[in-house]
Design a protein around this motif. Structure first.
Motif, PDB file in Angstrom:
ATOM      1  N   LEU A 143      47.959  38.695 123.233  1.00 51.10           N
ATOM      2  CA  LEU A 143      47.539  38.343 124.591  1.00 51.10           C
ATOM      3  C   LEU A 143      47.987  36.952 125.004  1.00 51.10           C
ATOM      4  N   LEU A 144      48.511  36.176 124.047  1.00 52.08           N
ATOM      5  CA  LEU A 144      48.941  34.817 124.372  1.00 52.08           C
ATOM      6  C   LEU A 144      50.457  34.706 124.422  1.00 52.08           C
ATOM      7  N   ASN A 145      51.074  35.850 124.635  1.00 52.27           N
ATOM      8  CA  ASN A 145      52.526  35.850 124.839  1.00 52.27           C
ATOM      9  C   ASN A 145      53.289  35.491 123.566  1.00 52.27           C
ATOM     10  N   VAL A 174      39.470  33.010 122.149  1.00 55.39           N
ATOM     11  CA  VAL A 174      38.169  32.944 122.833  1.00 55.39           C
ATOM     12  C   VAL A 174      38.382  32.983 124.346  1.00 55.39           C
ATOM     13  N   GLN A 175      39.442  32.286 124.788  1.00 54.54           N
ATOM     14  CA  GLN A 175      39.740  32.260 126.219  1.00 54.54           C
ATOM     15  C   GLN A 175      40.259  33.612 126.710  1.00 54.54           C
ATOM     16  N   ALA A 176      41.067  34.257 125.856  1.00 54.06           N
ATOM     17  CA  ALA A 176      41.564  35.587 126.209  1.00 54.06           C
ATOM     18  C   ALA A 176      40.381  36.547 126.349  1.00 54.06           C
ATOM     19  N   MET A 211      39.360  21.336 113.600  1.00 50.95           N
ATOM     20  CA  MET A 211      38.617  21.665 114.820  1.00 50.95           C
ATOM     21  C   MET A 211      39.543  21.541 116.012  1.00 50.95           C
ATOM     22  N   GLN A 212      39.457  22.544 116.873  1.00 49.30           N
ATOM     23  CA  GLN A 212      40.269  22.474 118.073  1.00 49.30           C
ATOM     24  C   GLN A 212      39.372  22.647 119.295  1.00 49.30           C
ATOM     25  N   ILE A 213      39.756  22.022 120.380  1.00 44.24           N
ATOM     26  CA  ILE A 213      39.093  22.316 121.655  1.00 44.24           C
ATOM     27  C   ILE A 213      40.184  22.679 122.644  1.00 44.24           C
ATOM     28  N   GLU A 214      40.074  23.891 123.177  1.00 40.48           N
ATOM     29  CA  GLU A 214      41.011  24.299 124.218  1.00 40.48           C
ATOM     30  C   GLU A 214      40.259  24.410 125.530  1.00 40.48           C
ATOM     31  N   GLY A 215      40.998  24.214 126.623  1.00 37.65           N
ATOM     32  CA  GLY A 215      40.386  24.330 127.940  1.00 37.65           C
ATOM     33  C   GLY A 215      41.203  25.273 128.802  1.00 37.65           C
ATOM     34  N   PHE A 251      57.180  22.733 125.039  1.00 38.61           N
ATOM     35  CA  PHE A 251      57.185  24.193 125.096  1.00 38.61           C
ATOM     36  C   PHE A 251      56.023  24.798 124.315  1.00 38.61           C
ATOM     37  N   PHE A 252      55.315  25.712 124.946  1.00 37.66           N
ATOM     38  CA  PHE A 252      54.371  26.590 124.253  1.00 37.66           C
ATOM     39  C   PHE A 252      54.604  27.989 124.790  1.00 37.66           C
ATOM     40  N   PRO A 253      54.447  29.017 123.974  1.00 37.53           N
ATOM     41  CA  PRO A 253      54.696  30.380 124.464  1.00 37.53           C
ATOM     42  C   PRO A 253      53.717  30.809 125.550  1.00 37.53           C
ATOM     43  N   PHE A 254      52.497  30.177 125.556  1.00 37.41           N
ATOM     44  CA  PHE A 254      51.444  30.643 126.482  1.00 37.41           C
ATOM     45  C   PHE A 254      51.357  29.847 127.770  1.00 37.41           C
ATOM     46  N   THR A 255      52.189  28.809 127.912  1.00 35.18           N
ATOM     47  CA  THR A 255      52.188  28.039 129.164  1.00 35.18           C
ATOM     48  C   THR A 255      53.611  27.840 129.672  1.00 35.18           C
ATOM     49  N   GLU A 256      53.726  27.745 130.998  1.00 35.67           N
ATOM     50  CA  GLU A 256      55.030  27.477 131.610  1.00 35.67           C
ATOM     51  C   GLU A 256      54.823  26.873 132.986  1.00 35.67           C
ATOM     52  N   LEU A 285      47.436  15.526 123.112  1.00 37.57           N
ATOM     53  CA  LEU A 285      47.231  16.977 123.284  1.00 37.57           C
ATOM     54  C   LEU A 285      48.420  17.662 123.927  1.00 37.57           C
ATOM     55  N   GLY A 286      48.361  19.009 123.890  1.00 39.06           N
ATOM     56  CA  GLY A 286      49.376  19.820 124.545  1.00 39.06           C
ATOM     57  C   GLY A 286      48.722  20.600 125.676  1.00 39.06           C
ATOM     58  N   ALA A 287      49.493  20.880 126.722  1.00 40.66           N
ATOM     59  CA  ALA A 287      48.907  21.565 127.880  1.00 40.66           C
ATOM     60  C   ALA A 287      49.998  22.242 128.702  1.00 40.66           C
ATOM     61  N   PHE A 308      45.524  26.166 134.640  1.00 39.49           N
ATOM     62  CA  PHE A 308      46.071  25.290 133.611  1.00 39.49           C
ATOM     63  C   PHE A 308      45.299  25.491 132.322  1.00 39.49           C
ATOM     64  N   ALA A 309      45.920  25.108 131.215  1.00 42.05           N
ATOM     65  CA  ALA A 309      45.267  25.209 129.908  1.00 42.05           C
ATOM     66  C   ALA A 309      45.707  24.025 129.070  1.00 42.05           C
ATOM     67  N   PHE A 310      44.863  23.673 128.119  1.00 42.25           N
ATOM     68  CA  PHE A 310      45.235  22.572 127.217  1.00 42.25           C
ATOM     69  C   PHE A 310      44.575  22.820 125.869  1.00 42.25           C
ATOM     70  N   GLY A 311      45.119  22.163 124.858  1.00 44.43           N
ATOM     71  CA  GLY A 311      44.529  22.298 123.531  1.00 44.43           C
ATOM     72  C   GLY A 311      44.656  20.980 122.788  1.00 44.43           C
ATOM     73  N   MET A 312      43.564  20.586 122.119  1.00 41.63           N
ATOM     74  CA  MET A 312      43.636  19.336 121.351  1.00 41.63           C
ATOM     75  C   MET A 312      42.990  19.499 119.986  1.00 41.63           C
TER      76      MET A 312
HETATM   77  C1  2NL Z   1      48.153  21.992 121.060  1.00 40.65           C
HETATM   78  C2  2NL Z   1      48.485  22.770 122.265  1.00 40.65           C
HETATM   79  C3  2NL Z   1      47.631  24.324 123.801  1.00 40.65           C
HETATM   80  C4  2NL Z   1      46.888  26.091 125.209  1.00 40.65           C
HETATM   81  C5  2NL Z   1      46.797  25.371 124.046  1.00 40.65           C
HETATM   82  C6  2NL Z   1      46.147  28.203 126.237  1.00 40.65           C
HETATM   83  C7  2NL Z   1      45.189  29.174 126.224  1.00 40.65           C
HETATM   84  C8  2NL Z   1      45.294  30.220 127.098  1.00 40.65           C
HETATM   85  C9  2NL Z   1      46.327  30.315 127.931  1.00 40.65           C
HETATM   86  C10 2NL Z   1      47.270  29.343 127.911  1.00 40.65           C
HETATM   87 CL1  2NL Z   1      44.121  31.437 127.083  1.00 40.65          CL
HETATM   88  N1  2NL Z   1      47.176  28.305 127.068  1.00 40.65           N
HETATM   89  N2  2NL Z   1      46.028  27.160 125.392  1.00 40.65           N
HETATM   90  C11 2NL Z   1      47.826  25.722 126.159  1.00 40.65           C
HETATM   91  C12 2NL Z   1      48.664  24.668 125.893  1.00 40.65           C
HETATM   92  C13 2NL Z   1      48.592  23.962 124.720  1.00 40.65           C
HETATM   93  O1  2NL Z   1      47.477  23.656 122.626  1.00 40.65           O
HETATM   94  O2  2NL Z   1      48.903  21.158 120.681  1.00 40.65           O
HETATM   95  N3  2NL Z   1      47.021  22.241 120.457  1.00 40.65           N
HETATM   96  C14 2NL Z   1      46.589  21.530 119.329  1.00 40.65           C
END
Ligand code: 2NL
Length: 344
Positions: A143-145, A174-176, A211-215, A251-256, A285-287, A308-312
């Protein structure tokens, strides 16, 4: 006989008065009023008395017995009162004495940092979502491409339990799940804190569990500037008010598009130092903007909605904030380390 009774009475009362303890009182009682005592003996001899004398003598015996009993009872009361007094005198409690200090534990520094981050995002209207640590390939990757045969799905990089069950490698599943539950409704505005697992060799900056926190924020008209404003607010509240941030393409597969987010160096405020490798910036972080494929797969029309989404990594944030040089400190539980994070 009458004189003998009166003498016995005097004797008994005197002994009762002198008794020092319960035992002595009991002895007097047995000696004078017991079955083998002199008064019982007098009662037994009553048969020999004349009809006139008998009631008088009977009355006298009763009086004598009652008086001895009274003396004994009052002695018992006196002794009991004294016992209580002694007890109160020796068992006094000084309620003004300070209590013994209780050794309190402290909240784990990672938990503290997670809570700080949660508070910041709660303040911006995000809700907290949680989900399973053991996930299916479908929620964790598909689901995250990250389609089948994507390199990130390699056995080398993730802890697989079966061919399609694994320990989650990020909290995005969790977000999916949240998106599926929302069934296309907006806004989706959540942060997902939790443990994630990767097949890394542990060293000063890597841990196989962290531990990760995604938004995630999905609604109509969500843009990159919403992402930047949200993350700038986060950086200011987490580190200091004069923080700045910068976005670099990534680049992340789930964001563009995808971005890497830096904050101005918390040590040198951007002048350049060892911590920021003389760049003035530190990556935290990545986003990015949620990939249309991700939106569509979870039931959101990507022409109507954006997000938008981010993860740290929480350890990285905590290490920067508190100047911790080795991620393993969080997991070896040395009390000398943990004690430094006692919350007041
Ligand atoms: C990183 C980068 C990232 C996300 C996490 C995300 C989640 C959904 C859809 C799209 Cl459901 N994106 N999460 C997006 C960008 C970066 O994490 O470096 N994490 C430690």
């Amino acid at each position: 006989m009458k004189d003998k009774l009166l003498a016995l009475k005097e004797e008994a009362i005197q002994k009762a008065t002198k008794a020092q303890d319960m035992r002595a009182v009991q002895d007097v009682k047995v000696e004078y009023l017991g079955k083998k005592g002199p008064i019982t003996e007098v009662l037994r001899g009553m048969g020999q008395l004349s009809a006139e004398e008998r009631p008088l003598m009977g009355q006298l015996v009763n009086e004598v017995r009652n008086e001895i009993e009274e003396a004994l009872t009052s002695k018992v009361n006196e002794l009991e009162a004294k016992l209580l007094e002694d007890k109160l005198a020796t068992e006094t409690i000084d309620v003004t004495l300070p209590g013994r200090p209780v050794k309190a534990g402290s909240t784990h520094p990672l938990t503290q940092v997670v809570e700080q981050i949660e508070d910041i995002f709660l303040g911006m209207g995000f809700k907290i979502a949680e989900g399973p640590e053991v996930e299916t390939d479908y929620f964790n990757f598909e689901l995250l491409n990250l389609p089948k045969n994507h390199p990130a799905r390699d056995m080398q990089d993730s802890f697989y339990i079966t061919e399609d069950i694994l320990l989650r490698t990020q909290t995005s599943p969790v977000q999916a799940r949240a998106m599926q539950e929302m069934k296309g409704e907006v806004p989706v505005k959540i942060i997902c804190p939790g443990k994630v697992f990767r097949r890394d060799d542990d060293d000063a900056t890597h841990s196989h569990q962290f531990m990760q926190i995604e938004g995630l924020y999905i609604d109509r008209d969500i843009s990159m500037s919403d992402l930047k404003g949200t993350l700038l607010t986060f950086a200011k509240e987490m580190f200091s008010d004069d923080q700045n941030i910068r976005l670099r393409p990534s680049f992340f597969p789930f964001t563009e598009p995808s971005v890497e987010v830096d904050i101005s160096c918390i040590l040198c405020s951007g002048k350049g130092c060892r911590v920021c490798k003389h760049t003035g910036w530190i990556e935290i972080l990545g986003a990015g903007m949620v990939h249309p494929n991700v939106l569509e797969m979870s039931g959101y029309d990507s022409k109507t909605y954006t997000g938008f989404a981010f993860g740290m990594g929480v350890e990285r944030i905590a290490m920067l904030k508190y100047g911790i040089d080795d991620i393993r400190h969080f997991y070896t539980n040395d009390a000398r380390f943990l004690k430094q994070f006692q919350r007041m």
